[in-house]
Write a protein that holds these residues in place. Structure first.
Motif, PDB file in Angstrom:
ATOM      1  N   THR A 116      -1.871   5.035   9.888  1.00 42.22           N
ATOM      2  CA  THR A 116      -1.901   3.573   9.937  1.00 42.22           C
ATOM      3  C   THR A 116      -1.067   3.075  11.117  1.00 42.22           C
ATOM      4  O   THR A 116      -1.487   2.180  11.861  1.00 42.22           O
ATOM      5  CB  THR A 116      -1.343   2.984   8.629  1.00 42.22           C
ATOM      6  N   ARG A 171       0.815  -1.219   0.000  1.00 47.32           N
ATOM      7  CA  ARG A 171       0.000   0.000   0.000  1.00 47.32           C
ATOM      8  C   ARG A 171       0.845   1.263   0.000  1.00 47.32           C
ATOM      9  O   ARG A 171       0.515   2.249  -0.661  1.00 47.32           O
ATOM     10  CB  ARG A 171      -0.941   0.010   1.221  1.00 47.32           C
ATOM     11  N   PHE A 172       1.949   1.244   0.762  1.00 46.38           N
ATOM     12  CA  PHE A 172       2.731   2.470   0.926  1.00 46.38           C
ATOM     13  C   PHE A 172       4.127   2.387   0.314  1.00 46.38           C
ATOM     14  O   PHE A 172       4.862   3.378   0.326  1.00 46.38           O
ATOM     15  CB  PHE A 172       2.847   2.820   2.412  1.00 46.38           C
ATOM     16  N   ASP A 219      -3.553   7.347   5.900  1.00 45.07           N
ATOM     17  CA  ASP A 219      -2.199   7.340   5.349  1.00 45.07           C
ATOM     18  C   ASP A 219      -1.249   6.545   6.240  1.00 45.07           C
ATOM     19  O   ASP A 219      -1.659   5.950   7.243  1.00 45.07           O
ATOM     20  CB  ASP A 219      -1.704   8.774   5.152  1.00 45.07           C
ATOM     21  N   LEU A 220       0.038   6.530   5.871  1.00 45.10           N
ATOM     22  CA  LEU A 220       1.018   5.700   6.574  1.00 45.10           C
ATOM     23  C   LEU A 220       1.159   6.096   8.036  1.00 45.10           C
ATOM     24  O   LEU A 220       1.204   5.233   8.919  1.00 45.10           O
ATOM     25  CB  LEU A 220       2.377   5.805   5.872  1.00 45.10           C
TER      26      LEU A 220
END
Length: 402
Positions: free
Chosen positions: A314, A253-254, A310-311
């Motif tokens: 998260t 995802r990131f 977002d990261l």
């Protein structure tokens, strides 16, 4: 010895034994945590898909799940404090097998041997912690379990620092950890046996006292045990998404590096170590049922939000979820033991076994699902699992035995 009443004459738990058990738990689970921690390395080396990764988790956890209740039942009738030493010997062989595996089948065998070591360790160690608690069961189980959670947290960090850059064979270096655990477990078993002899002597010399029961019918006990099993499933199925696939989720995802994903997994597991002792201590004060309510259902909104941020958030939400959810297991385990107080090994083995087995089944199922719909979609679906915490309302008032 398993039917001797618990020692509550002293006001303080026997901390040297609890501390030794916690450290032994740390070393035992550190070795176990190396398995999911090296998944990215194994996946690349053997060209595995997510289904095969899930089967490794299944081989490790089902071995433990099937044997722990049986070993707990046997040791309820004939306690064997030094069984932990034999179990750690199995873990040592499994670790070396993983280090020098030349095929996917050898990886499965190594994971199974490590699971066997866990099956031997947990039932007997649970009984030791209960008898050393001096009535403060939540604190005792929290101290015992924080070692396991800390070990599971340290494993990914060590894997990122040692195994990932140096390769699979460097797993053999951790045989030193297994040898240290064998020495510690030998001392702990000897000290515990001496403590139980003293407790037996005091119980024989003291006037006989009737221990009040919890007043629940067998039907209510069976219903409560079934609900606890479902709650444990919801907790461990969701946790399996993190322990087995969180690194893959972060990478996909990131686009983070393997090392950064391992560090974030370490932080997630480290916070869970704090949550487990906090949950145990709060359960001693406010009751197990309330802790179970909050620890499982309370993380639902954060779990639903996590796949959409977002990261940075998260990472934050992962830590919040870990802290809240980790507090559940101590209360679930003590609640179950209080329902069947003379089967500590059986209940401990059953629930630790379920914790591993249900997590293994969930990991395998999530792996199959991830191959079909993607790992990001899996995290969105699994976020609904904590909603099963609503079943807590079916539990009777937590039994209290003195």
């Amino acid at each position: 010895m398993s039917t001797i009443p618990l020692n509550t004459a002293t006001s303080r738990p026997l901390m040297p034994i609890l501390a030794a058990l916690s450290l032994a738990h740390l070393l035992n689970d550190l070795i176990q945590s190396m398995i999911p921690a090296i998944y990215p390395l194994i996946k690349e080396s053997y060209q595995l898909d997510f289904t095969q990764i899930g089967l490794i988790t299944l081989a490790f956890q089902v071995t433990s799940s099937l044997l722990q209740p049986l070993l707990g039942y046997v040791t309820d009738k004939r306690p064997w404090p030094h069984a932990m030493v034999a179990g750690m010997g199995c873990s040592l062989m499994g670790l070396l097998c993983l280090a020098y595996a030349g095929s996917y089948g050898m990886v499965l065998l190594g994971a199974s041997l490590v699971g066997l070591g866990s099956a031997v360790f947990h039932p007997e160690a649970t009984r030791m912690a209960r008898h050393a608690a001096a009535g403060r069961q939540g604190l005792a189980q929290g101290v015992f379990q924080i070692g396991g959670h800390a070990g599971y947290a340290i494993g990914p960090l060590l894997a990122a620092a040692i195994v990932v850059p140096r390769g699979q064979h460097s797993l053999a270096w951790f045989s030193v950890v297994a040898l240290a655990a064998i020495v510690l477990m030998s001392w702990t078993g000897t000290r515990y046996a001496a403590m139980r002899r003293e407790q037996v002597a005091r119980a024989a010399a003291a006037p006989a006292q009737e221990t009040p029961g919890h007043g629940l019918s067998s039907g209510h006990v069976l219903l409560a045990m079934a609900v606890l099993i479902v709650l444990l499933f919801s907790k461990n199925a969701y946790t399996a998404a993190f322990t087995s696939y969180y690194t893959f989720y972060l990478i996909e995802r990131f686009g983070v590096s393997v090392q950064l994903s391992q560090i974030m997994l370490f932080l997630y597991l480290l916070v869970s170590a704090v949550g487990v002792i906090i949950g145990g201590m709060i359960g001693d004060r406010v009751g197990r049922g309330r802790v179970i309510w909050v620890s499982i259902l309370g993380c639902l909104p954060f779990a639903l939000l996590l796949p959409h941020v977002d990261l940075f958030w998260t990472g934050v939400l992962s830590l919040v979820i870990s802290l809240i959810m980790a507090s559940a297991f101590s209360s679930i385990l003590i609640y179950a033991i209080d329902l069947v107080p003379h089967r500590v090994g059986l209940v401990g083995g059953l629930f630790y076994g379920l914790a591993f087995g249900l997590g293994g089944l969930a990991a395998a199922a999530l792996g199959v699902l991830a191959d079909r719909i993607g790992i990001i979609a899996v995290f969105k679906l699994s976020a609904w699992l904590p909603a099963l915490g609503l079943l807590t309302f079916l539990l009777p008032k937590a039994p209290q035995r003195h």
